[in-house]
Motif scaffolding. Sequence first.
Motif, PDB file in Angstrom:
ATOM      1  N   GLN A  71      -5.264   4.674   0.572  1.00 26.65           N
ATOM      2  CA  GLN A  71      -5.469   3.882   1.790  1.00 26.65           C
ATOM      3  C   GLN A  71      -6.692   4.360   2.552  1.00 26.65           C
ATOM      4  O   GLN A  71      -7.419   3.558   3.126  1.00 26.65           O
ATOM      5  N   THR A 104      -2.963   0.604  -8.213  1.00 26.94           N
ATOM      6  CA  THR A 104      -4.218   1.358  -8.068  1.00 26.94           C
ATOM      7  C   THR A 104      -5.265   0.906  -9.090  1.00 26.94           C
ATOM      8  O   THR A 104      -4.975   0.774 -10.282  1.00 26.94           O
ATOM      9  N   ALA A 124     -10.483   5.230  -5.941  1.00 25.05           N
ATOM     10  CA  ALA A 124      -9.130   4.719  -6.184  1.00 25.05           C
ATOM     11  C   ALA A 124      -8.630   4.016  -4.929  1.00 25.05           C
ATOM     12  O   ALA A 124      -8.669   4.593  -3.834  1.00 25.05           O
ATOM     13  N   VAL A 125      -8.185   2.786  -5.101  1.00 26.87           N
ATOM     14  CA  VAL A 125      -7.693   2.005  -3.949  1.00 26.87           C
ATOM     15  C   VAL A 125      -6.429   1.257  -4.346  1.00 26.87           C
ATOM     16  O   VAL A 125      -6.164   1.035  -5.528  1.00 26.87           O
ATOM     17  N   ASN A 126      -5.667   0.863  -3.341  1.00 25.51           N
ATOM     18  CA  ASN A 126      -4.540  -0.047  -3.555  1.00 25.51           C
ATOM     19  C   ASN A 126      -5.107  -1.464  -3.657  1.00 25.51           C
ATOM     20  O   ASN A 126      -5.580  -2.009  -2.657  1.00 25.51           O
ATOM     21  N   GLY A 169      -0.455   9.000  -2.984  1.00 26.67           N
ATOM     22  CA  GLY A 169      -0.191   7.580  -2.757  1.00 26.67           C
ATOM     23  C   GLY A 169       0.388   6.867  -3.962  1.00 26.67           C
ATOM     24  O   GLY A 169       0.490   5.637  -3.959  1.00 26.67           O
ATOM     25  N   ASN A 170       0.758   7.620  -5.003  1.00 30.77           N
ATOM     26  CA  ASN A 170       1.330   7.036  -6.215  1.00 30.77           C
ATOM     27  C   ASN A 170       2.761   7.531  -6.368  1.00 30.77           C
ATOM     28  O   ASN A 170       2.995   8.685  -6.740  1.00 30.77           O
ATOM     29  N   SER A 225      -2.408   7.693   2.741  1.00 34.29           N
ATOM     30  CA  SER A 225      -2.638   8.278   1.420  1.00 34.29           C
ATOM     31  C   SER A 225      -4.126   8.213   1.116  1.00 34.29           C
ATOM     32  O   SER A 225      -4.865   7.441   1.731  1.00 34.29           O
ATOM     33  N   CYS A 275      -3.600  -4.098  -3.741  1.00 36.09           N
ATOM     34  CA  CYS A 275      -2.832  -5.023  -2.894  1.00 36.09           C
ATOM     35  C   CYS A 275      -3.342  -5.061  -1.469  1.00 36.09           C
ATOM     36  O   CYS A 275      -3.007  -5.963  -0.712  1.00 36.09           O
ATOM     37  N   GLY A 327       0.785  -1.234   0.000  1.00 30.83           N
ATOM     38  CA  GLY A 327       0.000   0.000   0.000  1.00 30.83           C
ATOM     39  C   GLY A 327       0.811   1.276   0.000  1.00 30.83           C
ATOM     40  O   GLY A 327       0.271   2.357   0.192  1.00 30.83           O
ATOM     41  N   SER A 384      -5.716   7.316 -10.335  1.00 28.31           N
ATOM     42  CA  SER A 384      -5.945   8.266  -9.236  1.00 28.31           C
ATOM     43  C   SER A 384      -6.423   9.606  -9.790  1.00 28.31           C
ATOM     44  O   SER A 384      -7.307  10.258  -9.209  1.00 28.31           O
TER      45      SER A 384
END
Lengths: 154, 283
Positions: free
Chosen positions: B104, A46, A53-55, A128-129, B101, A57, A40, A106
């Motif tokens: 998350q 993503t 938008a989510v991870n 987060g990217n 983030s 993993c 994450g 994202s």
Amino acid sequence: MIRLIVNGREESWDAAPGDTLLDVLRREGWVGVKKGCGAGDCGACTVLLNGRAVNACLVLAARAEGAEVVTIEGLSRDGTLHPVQEAFLETGAVQCGYCTPGMVLSAVALLAENARPTEDEIREAVAGNLCRCTGYVKQVEAIERAAARLRGER
Amino acid sequence: MSLTHVERIVRPASVREAWEARMRAPEATRFLAGGVDLVLYAPPSVTTLVDLAGLGLGAIRPDGQDLVIGATATLSEALASDLVRAAAGGFLGDVLRRVASPLQRNVATVGGAAVRAHPWSDVVPALLVLDAELEAFDGNEVRVPLAGAGALGRDVFPLVTAIRIPAAWLGARAAFEKFARSGFDVATLNCACAVRLEKGICREARVAVGGTPGLARRLPDAEAALCGGKLTADRIAAAADAAARTIDARDDRRASAAYRRRLAAVGVRRCLTALGTEERSRR
């Protein structure tokens, strides 16, 4: 077995209870979803899960039951790239490309909620990217360009 | 990373069913909310997950003058809530924007962040200074103060259904400070301060520091230093000194104990200075 909609297509896939969405998507051929850190942190995996938008993993595949998933492969229409994808190409926002699918998704999620984001809002949306090539300047430019295009200004 | 040791996911129809499913094999069973923590940290002994998604525990609502945040509301859903954003003069929204983030936050839940209580959690100190309570089920409906002894970080814990923030602290002024290498990195140290003022006089105060690297906890000496007068520079300095002196500072790979004591003093001073400045501008 999980049932979900992936890039507009209904799917029924075998999945173990502990499989992540990332593992299942890649196993089923959606390899635009990149596996990076698996924790994450990097955002390479993503996807859009019901528009968010989510991870992938960090999401157990079982939690995607009945959900709509969009991967980078699902953005283009009849061979025409999504405006965010076009803007990434035009501004040179891609170098090695590993982060690009996640970064683009994202951005798509951001622009679906906010048609006129500020630079700070764009940077927050892609926080987060991680990109280890470009320094983020070109991606921010690309997202600003895509936002303008989606508003019909360019 | 798939959890190859997980053999089944149970989908209960009620909170009681969920609790009973967990209690059949407590060591081998975990509740599944957002799942972030499970994917990253579930031990190999865990073979069963009890999915809370269908239990309707995600509502964010006022209850009388209190604010109740459903345990399975994601951090993003909480951040999108006007009720949450308004809590303590915008404090809670400010904290949530600085947690992890956006990717998350779209998955992780408020309940998970509170219950799993990682030492670096930004949510825990924020909830501590608002005197938050956990609404939970352990065969009966119970309420547990978040600050209660032993309430945080236990593997077998009542099923948390909601976080309740009492009215008394919803109207308080509060501020948060986080020291981290990047915007969404975990905190090297974080702190939150809240004060209840009457005519500029501090009647009650809450100071909590986390990532010491121990779990966030309140600091009574720092709180006492603030009460009974205005938020003057001297009082703020005394509270900052008390925070530095009384945190359980230790070395780890992120920082030394000595550096953490300095961070605690700086963080508490910044929070309280912001609150003092805000108070003067309101009058």
